[in-house]
Design a protein around this motif. Structure first.
Motif, PDB file in Angstrom:
ATOM      1  N   VAL A 133      17.255  -3.730 -15.111  1.00  0.00           N
ATOM      2  CA  VAL A 133      18.075  -4.684 -15.988  1.00  0.00           C
ATOM      3  C   VAL A 133      17.159  -5.018 -16.938  1.00  0.00           C
ATOM      4  O   VAL A 133      17.355  -5.050 -18.246  1.00  0.00           O
ATOM      5  CB  VAL A 133      18.471  -5.953 -15.289  1.00  0.00           C
ATOM      6  N   LEU A 134      15.965  -5.705 -16.437  1.00  0.00           N
ATOM      7  CA  LEU A 134      14.843  -5.882 -17.626  1.00  0.00           C
ATOM      8  C   LEU A 134      14.015  -4.885 -18.402  1.00  0.00           C
ATOM      9  O   LEU A 134      13.695  -4.759 -19.394  1.00  0.00           O
ATOM     10  CB  LEU A 134      14.171  -6.884 -16.997  1.00  0.00           C
ATOM     11  N   ASP A 135      14.222  -3.752 -17.708  1.00  0.00           N
ATOM     12  CA  ASP A 135      13.648  -2.462 -18.101  1.00  0.00           C
ATOM     13  C   ASP A 135      11.815  -2.578 -18.320  1.00  0.00           C
ATOM     14  O   ASP A 135      11.693  -2.095 -19.194  1.00  0.00           O
ATOM     15  CB  ASP A 135      14.252  -1.876 -19.584  1.00  0.00           C
ATOM     16  N   ILE A 136      11.582  -3.278 -17.444  1.00  0.00           N
ATOM     17  CA  ILE A 136      10.042  -3.438 -17.483  1.00  0.00           C
ATOM     18  C   ILE A 136       9.586  -2.711 -16.316  1.00  0.00           C
ATOM     19  O   ILE A 136       9.877  -2.751 -15.065  1.00  0.00           O
ATOM     20  CB  ILE A 136       9.605  -4.905 -17.081  1.00  0.00           C
ATOM     21  N   ARG A 137       8.963  -1.710 -16.525  1.00  0.00           N
ATOM     22  CA  ARG A 137       8.365  -0.588 -15.476  1.00  0.00           C
ATOM     23  C   ARG A 137       7.077  -0.506 -15.307  1.00  0.00           C
ATOM     24  O   ARG A 137       6.726   0.517 -14.458  1.00  0.00           O
ATOM     25  CB  ARG A 137       9.327   0.612 -16.025  1.00  0.00           C
ATOM     26  N   GLY A 138       6.211  -1.009 -15.736  1.00  0.00           N
ATOM     27  CA  GLY A 138       4.860  -0.850 -15.395  1.00  0.00           C
ATOM     28  C   GLY A 138       4.372  -1.159 -14.018  1.00  0.00           C
ATOM     29  O   GLY A 138       5.314  -2.204 -13.335  1.00  0.00           O
ATOM     30  N   GLY A 139       3.537  -0.928 -13.628  1.00  0.00           N
ATOM     31  CA  GLY A 139       2.897  -1.280 -12.248  1.00  0.00           C
ATOM     32  C   GLY A 139       2.428  -2.745 -11.978  1.00  0.00           C
ATOM     33  O   GLY A 139       2.918  -3.048 -10.845  1.00  0.00           O
ATOM     34  N   LEU A 140       2.347  -3.821 -12.868  1.00  0.00           N
ATOM     35  CA  LEU A 140       2.347  -4.906 -12.750  1.00  0.00           C
ATOM     36  C   LEU A 140       3.585  -5.558 -12.511  1.00  0.00           C
ATOM     37  O   LEU A 140       3.604  -6.439 -11.520  1.00  0.00           O
ATOM     38  CB  LEU A 140       1.437  -5.593 -14.025  1.00  0.00           C
ATOM     39  N   ALA A 141       4.600  -5.397 -13.428  1.00  0.00           N
ATOM     40  CA  ALA A 141       5.834  -5.536 -13.180  1.00  0.00           C
ATOM     41  C   ALA A 141       6.516  -5.257 -11.756  1.00  0.00           C
ATOM     42  O   ALA A 141       7.107  -6.276 -11.101  1.00  0.00           O
ATOM     43  CB  ALA A 141       6.844  -5.128 -14.086  1.00  0.00           C
ATOM     44  N   PHE A 142       6.065  -4.044 -11.495  1.00  0.00           N
ATOM     45  CA  PHE A 142       6.643  -3.640 -10.091  1.00  0.00           C
ATOM     46  C   PHE A 142       5.999  -4.384  -9.082  1.00  0.00           C
ATOM     47  O   PHE A 142       6.773  -4.734  -8.061  1.00  0.00           O
ATOM     48  CB  PHE A 142       6.281  -2.064  -9.897  1.00  0.00           C
ATOM     49  N   GLY A 180       0.834  -1.221   0.021  1.00  0.00           N
ATOM     50  CA  GLY A 180      -0.067   0.005   0.048  1.00  0.00           C
ATOM     51  C   GLY A 180       0.762   1.394  -0.054  1.00  0.00           C
ATOM     52  O   GLY A 180       0.646   2.144  -0.888  1.00  0.00           O
ATOM     53  N   ILE A 181       1.952   1.015   0.764  1.00  0.00           N
ATOM     54  CA  ILE A 181       2.597   2.396   1.050  1.00  0.00           C
ATOM     55  C   ILE A 181       3.510   2.504  -0.331  1.00  0.00           C
ATOM     56  O   ILE A 181       3.573   3.799  -0.960  1.00  0.00           O
ATOM     57  CB  ILE A 181       3.556   2.442   2.250  1.00  0.00           C
ATOM     58  N   SER A 182       4.174   1.491  -0.749  1.00  0.00           N
ATOM     59  CA  SER A 182       5.006   1.597  -1.890  1.00  0.00           C
ATOM     60  C   SER A 182       4.409   1.983  -3.209  1.00  0.00           C
ATOM     61  O   SER A 182       4.761   2.515  -4.027  1.00  0.00           O
ATOM     62  CB  SER A 182       6.017   0.201  -1.985  1.00  0.00           C
ATOM     63  N   ASP A 183       3.158   1.387  -3.214  1.00  0.00           N
ATOM     64  CA  ASP A 183       2.348   1.441  -4.440  1.00  0.00           C
ATOM     65  C   ASP A 183       2.045   2.971  -4.549  1.00  0.00           C
ATOM     66  O   ASP A 183       1.862   3.642  -5.599  1.00  0.00           O
ATOM     67  CB  ASP A 183       1.262   0.649  -4.694  1.00  0.00           C
ATOM     68  N   THR A 184       1.264   3.505  -3.283  1.00  0.00           N
ATOM     69  CA  THR A 184       1.164   4.964  -3.241  1.00  0.00           C
ATOM     70  C   THR A 184       2.302   5.715  -3.430  1.00  0.00           C
ATOM     71  O   THR A 184       2.218   6.998  -4.227  1.00  0.00           O
ATOM     72  CB  THR A 184       0.432   5.220  -1.842  1.00  0.00           C
ATOM     73  N   LEU A 185       3.422   5.666  -3.006  1.00  0.00           N
ATOM     74  CA  LEU A 185       4.552   6.471  -3.182  1.00  0.00           C
ATOM     75  C   LEU A 185       4.992   6.433  -4.647  1.00  0.00           C
ATOM     76  O   LEU A 185       5.491   7.089  -5.471  1.00  0.00           O
ATOM     77  CB  LEU A 185       5.622   6.061  -2.167  1.00  0.00           C
ATOM     78  N   HIS A 186       5.369   5.058  -5.173  1.00  0.00           N
ATOM     79  CA  HIS A 186       5.985   5.024  -6.507  1.00  0.00           C
ATOM     80  C   HIS A 186       4.848   4.992  -7.647  1.00  0.00           C
ATOM     81  O   HIS A 186       5.168   5.892  -8.689  1.00  0.00           O
ATOM     82  CB  HIS A 186       6.237   3.245  -6.725  1.00  0.00           C
ATOM     83  N   LEU A 187       3.459   4.578  -7.717  1.00  0.00           N
ATOM     84  CA  LEU A 187       2.765   4.784  -8.887  1.00  0.00           C
ATOM     85  C   LEU A 187       1.905   6.124  -8.574  1.00  0.00           C
ATOM     86  O   LEU A 187       1.625   6.625  -9.533  1.00  0.00           O
ATOM     87  CB  LEU A 187       1.767   3.461  -8.782  1.00  0.00           C
ATOM     88  N   GLY A 188       1.741   6.567  -7.380  1.00  0.00           N
ATOM     89  CA  GLY A 188       0.896   7.818  -6.999  1.00  0.00           C
ATOM     90  C   GLY A 188       1.857   9.018  -7.051  1.00  0.00           C
ATOM     91  O   GLY A 188       1.447  10.291  -7.719  1.00  0.00           O
ATOM     92  N   PHE A 189       3.083   8.956  -6.492  1.00  0.00           N
ATOM     93  CA  PHE A 189       3.906  10.222  -6.397  1.00  0.00           C
ATOM     94  C   PHE A 189       5.040  10.258  -7.258  1.00  0.00           C
ATOM     95  O   PHE A 189       5.843  11.037  -6.987  1.00  0.00           O
ATOM     96  CB  PHE A 189       4.340  10.594  -4.932  1.00  0.00           C
ATOM     97  N   HIS A 190       5.366   8.992  -7.959  1.00  0.00           N
ATOM     98  CA  HIS A 190       6.390   8.765  -8.788  1.00  0.00           C
ATOM     99  C   HIS A 190       7.663   9.100  -8.200  1.00  0.00           C
ATOM    100  O   HIS A 190       8.767   9.106  -8.655  1.00  0.00           O
ATOM    101  CB  HIS A 190       6.404   9.799  -9.829  1.00  0.00           C
ATOM    102  N   VAL A 191       7.865   8.370  -6.825  1.00  0.00           N
ATOM    103  CA  VAL A 191       8.990   8.453  -5.954  1.00  0.00           C
ATOM    104  C   VAL A 191       9.543   6.902  -6.672  1.00  0.00           C
ATOM    105  O   VAL A 191       9.088   6.133  -7.035  1.00  0.00           O
ATOM    106  CB  VAL A 191       8.663   7.961  -4.778  1.00  0.00           C
ATOM    107  N   GLY A 192      10.827   6.824  -6.697  1.00  0.00           N
ATOM    108  CA  GLY A 192      11.741   5.727  -7.081  1.00  0.00           C
ATOM    109  C   GLY A 192      11.245   4.225  -6.660  1.00  0.00           C
ATOM    110  O   GLY A 192      10.701   4.361  -5.723  1.00  0.00           O
ATOM    111  N   PRO A 193      10.983   3.323  -7.468  1.00  0.00           N
ATOM    112  CA  PRO A 193      10.682   1.897  -6.954  1.00  0.00           C
ATOM    113  C   PRO A 193      11.531   1.325  -5.681  1.00  0.00           C
ATOM    114  O   PRO A 193      10.851   1.058  -4.906  1.00  0.00           O
ATOM    115  CB  PRO A 193      11.006   1.012  -8.014  1.00  0.00           C
TER     116      PRO A 193
END
Length: 182
Positions: free
Chosen positions: A107-116, A34-47
């Motif tokens: 490395v794989l350069d897969i950056r979507g929410g599902l891959a994350f 919940g926190i990591s998705d909010t920060l990464h996907l919502g606020f674009h903080v690094g993964p």
């Protein structure tokens, strides 16, 4: 039917411990994701930063839940000692998960929410196996563990008995019966 009952009785303690550990793990996973998705996907903080912040928050909850529920039957060797070791081993678990997230993202350069999220799930699964082992081995000591040296936090060495005799086996706590086979 008695075979199943006998097996359950033999492993009941471990089953209950794993159930409690798993329940806390699910709650921690919800907090972390919940926190990591909010920060990464919502606020674009690094993964890696997003997952790190989520892990730190969940780790504090996890320590207290595991100390007072999952491993409540184990010796208490000091809140400070346990908490520091708990955070160290969670740090190792964090690095294990970061490897999966970083490999997927960089490395794989897969950056979507599902891959994350998939990389978080797989990494968390591997890290959970490590943490369960480390908690039982180093953080929440068994009731029969030797006392800890206050300066090092390590178990104290047993004093040898005169004449090379071996020390007697540890005594069972009052109220616990010894189970004997048939």
């Amino acid at each position: 039917m008695s075979f199943v009952r006998d097996v359950y009785r033999k492993f009941a303690h471990l089953i209950h411990e794993l159930a409690a550990f798993g329940t806390i793990g699910v709650l921690n996973f919800i907090i972390t994701i919940g926190i990591s998705d909010t920060l990464h996907l919502g606020f674009h903080v690094g993964p890696l930063t997003s997952f790190g912040v989520g892990t730190i928050v969940a780790t504090t909850f996890s320590y207290f839940a595991n100390r007072f529920w999952t491993f409540r039957h184990r010796d208490r060797s000091g809140l400070g000692r346990e908490y520091v070791l708990f955070f160290v081993f969670n740090g190792v678990g964090l690095v294990i998960t970061w490897v999966f997230i970083g490999f997927t993202h960089y490395v794989l350069d897969i950056r979507g929410g599902l891959a994350f999220n998939v990389s978080q799930i797989v990494g968390t699964g591997v890290a959970t196996l490590f943490r369960y082992w480390a908690y039982k081995k180093w953080v929440f000591l068994p009731a029969a563990a030797p006392p800890l040296d206050p300066h090092t936090g390590l178990p104290e060495a047993e004093e040898p008995l005169p004449g090379g005799a071996t020390p007697p086996p540890p005594r069972m706590p009052a109220g616990q019966a010894v189970k004997r086979g048939r």
